[in-house]
Design an enzyme around this catalytic site. Structure first.
Site, PDB file in Angstrom:
ATOM      1  N   ASP A 172      57.673 -14.844  95.795  1.00  0.00           N
ATOM      2  CA  ASP A 172      56.852 -13.807  95.163  1.00  0.00           C
ATOM      3  C   ASP A 172      56.868 -12.532  95.991  1.00  0.00           C
ATOM      4  O   ASP A 172      57.097 -11.429  95.471  1.00  0.00           O
ATOM      5  CB  ASP A 172      55.405 -14.282  95.008  1.00  0.00           C
ATOM      6  N   GLU A 214      63.794 -15.294  91.368  1.00  0.00           N
ATOM      7  CA  GLU A 214      64.894 -16.240  91.559  1.00  0.00           C
ATOM      8  C   GLU A 214      65.834 -15.769  92.661  1.00  0.00           C
ATOM      9  O   GLU A 214      66.318 -16.571  93.474  1.00  0.00           O
ATOM     10  CB  GLU A 214      65.668 -16.422  90.252  1.00  0.00           C
TER      11      GLU A 214
END
EC number: 3.4.-.-
Length: 470
Positions: free
Chosen positions: A188, A119
């Site tokens: 990621d 996040e």
């Protein structure tokens, strides 16, 4: 799921190049703050946001460790949503929500940290702003509503509360702001780098995503909310694994606080205290637990809820002996003493701990609550005033200060601290009214009146600026 803050901080050997976009100048800092306040109003209306100091402080500590490792410092606030949903999201002005279900689903602290790091990467790369650029002409309240509708539509039953009112709007918004595959892969890669620099196993993030995907078979109806908003593909997992391989495996033991938070959430999840007690009794008897200390802590919490204070004290005693400075155990002992009608003992026990950790939120709140229970509200207020000199942005502390001031007969301070609580709870207009009421009191101390006038002028200036932007 939702992100907003601009990238900041020093160069990073693992960071991807950021070529910029018109989104970089889309919103001023003041507008971002206002948008965050409007956004959180809707979140709090529809989701059970927790103000528990122990659990929130754990999330804050873990989150800020990741922020420090990310190379992208900024203003972030981490909060717990007490729902069993497996999800997390970030909103305007750095508000990052983590659901209880996610903490319970994570088998290691690295898995939980991996989601938060992911996040944070969405935040640092301005993914939401670049997807949401077409709405830059919307007024801030409307923008906040659309953002909140997207979050609530993705994480909450469509028939519950405010989310139900915005179901259609939320569905439309969700399609508009869902991150692209490139966004997810970028988050990621950067998140894995952050995870590694923070000392966690970089394989924890892709491993957790892969495990969730296998468990649910990526079915639209069965998949966790996090996977519905962050779709996992075979190629994405492979890319993430390759990124983790660049760092190598790291074996880091989970912190005790991670296990304590999970045990706390497990006992809170059971609405019937007797059943919560039974669960912990059985798992302790059968040896079905990851960490015995945490399991006994959860058992003690459940016993307190069931009204069995002495049994809870017996469970807590060896934990405190082994970990005499552990915040969770000190706070729990104070709660047992207060409930047993002995707040003076809680005050004595906590005074030294607060002196050693003056910036510790859970300890300071427990200390003030114990002083108030001991009918010493003026001392409680003084202790909290020392604390907010170090940490001035915790809304529940100001609510406690207002209560202490009221009990101490300090009406002006009651209004003053109620105003700060409301301001930090994203209620600007009611905060202004509290200050106005304080200034109408007779025999108001000149110096306090001057401080109230200054603060009132500041809040009114914020209100005028917001109205001008809207």
């Amino acid at each position: 799921m939702l992100v907003l803050l601009p990238a900041m901080g020093p160069a990073d050997p693992f960071a991807l190049p950021d070529f910029g976009s018109s989104a970089d100048s889309l919103m001023s800092r003041a507008e971002e703050r206002d948008l965050g306040q409007e956004f959180m109003k809707w979140v709090r209306k529809a989701l059970p946001v927790s103000d528990d100091p122990v659990l929130t402080d754990y999330l804050e500590t873990l989150g800020q460790q990741l922020v420090a490792a990310s190379g992208n410092p900024g203003r972030y606030r981490f909060f717990l949503v007490e729902e069993p949903t497996i999800n997390a999201f970030a909103g305007p002005d750095g508000h990052i929500g983590v659901f209880a279900g996610l903490i319970l689903a994570a088998e290691t602290e690295g898995e939980l940290a991996g989601v938060i790091a992911h996040e944070l990467a969405h935040v640092s790369q301005d993914h939401l702003m670049r997807r949401f650029e077409a709405q830059k002409q919307m007024a801030l309240p409307a923008t906040a509503l659309l953002l909140a509708a997207a979050v609530l539509g993705a994480t909450v039953d469509a028939n519950i509360g405010a989310a139900g009112l915005m179901g259609v709007q939320g569905a439309a918004a969700q399609k508009q702001i869902n991150f692209t595959r490139a966004n997810e892969e970028e988050a990621d890669r950067i998140g894995i780098d952050t995870l590694s620099r923070a000392g966690h196993n970089p394989y924890a993030m892709p491993g957790f995503f892969q495990r969730l995907a296998k468990t649910t078979r990526i079915s639209d109806s069965a998949a966790p909310a996090f996977l519905r908003t962050h779709p996992v593909t075979t190629s994405r997992i492979a890319d993430a694994m390759n990124r983790a391989r660049q760092h190598g495996v790291r074996q880091r033991p989970d912190s005790l606080r991670f296990h304590l938070a999970r045990a706390n959430l497990r006992q809170r999840r059971e609405s019937n205290p007797a059943r919560a007690v039974e669960h912990f009794e059985k798992t302790l008897e059968q040896g079905r637990y990851r960490d015995e200390t945490a399991q006994r802590y959860g058992y003690a919490l459940a016993l307190i809820r069931a009204g069995r204070l002495e049994a809870a004290r017996q469970q807590l005693a060896p934990l405190l002996e082994a970990h005499p400075s552990q915040t969770e155990f000190l706070v729990l002992r104070a709660e047992i003493d207060r409930r047993a009608g002995n707040p003076q003992q809680a005050v004595r026990d906590l005074k030294g701990a607060v002196g050693l950790a003056p910036g510790n939120w859970p300890l300071n709140q427990a200390y003030a609550e114990s002083l108030m229970a001991a009918e010493k509200p003026a001392q409680a207020l003084a202790a909290l005033e020392r604390f907010v000199a170090l940490r001035s942005d915790i809304a529940p502390i100001y609510e406690l200060m207002a209560d202490a001031a009221g009990q101490a007969g300090q009406r002006a301070l009651n209004y003053r601290y109620r105003a700060e609580y409301l301001y930090l709870s994203h209620a600007l207009e009611p905060a202004i009214r509290q200050l106005e009421l304080a200034l109408r009191l007779e025999d108001l101390d000149f110096h306090l009146a001057s401080r109230l006038q200054v603060r009132l002028a500041e809040l009114k200036a914020l209100e005028r600026a917001r109205e001008a932007r809207d």
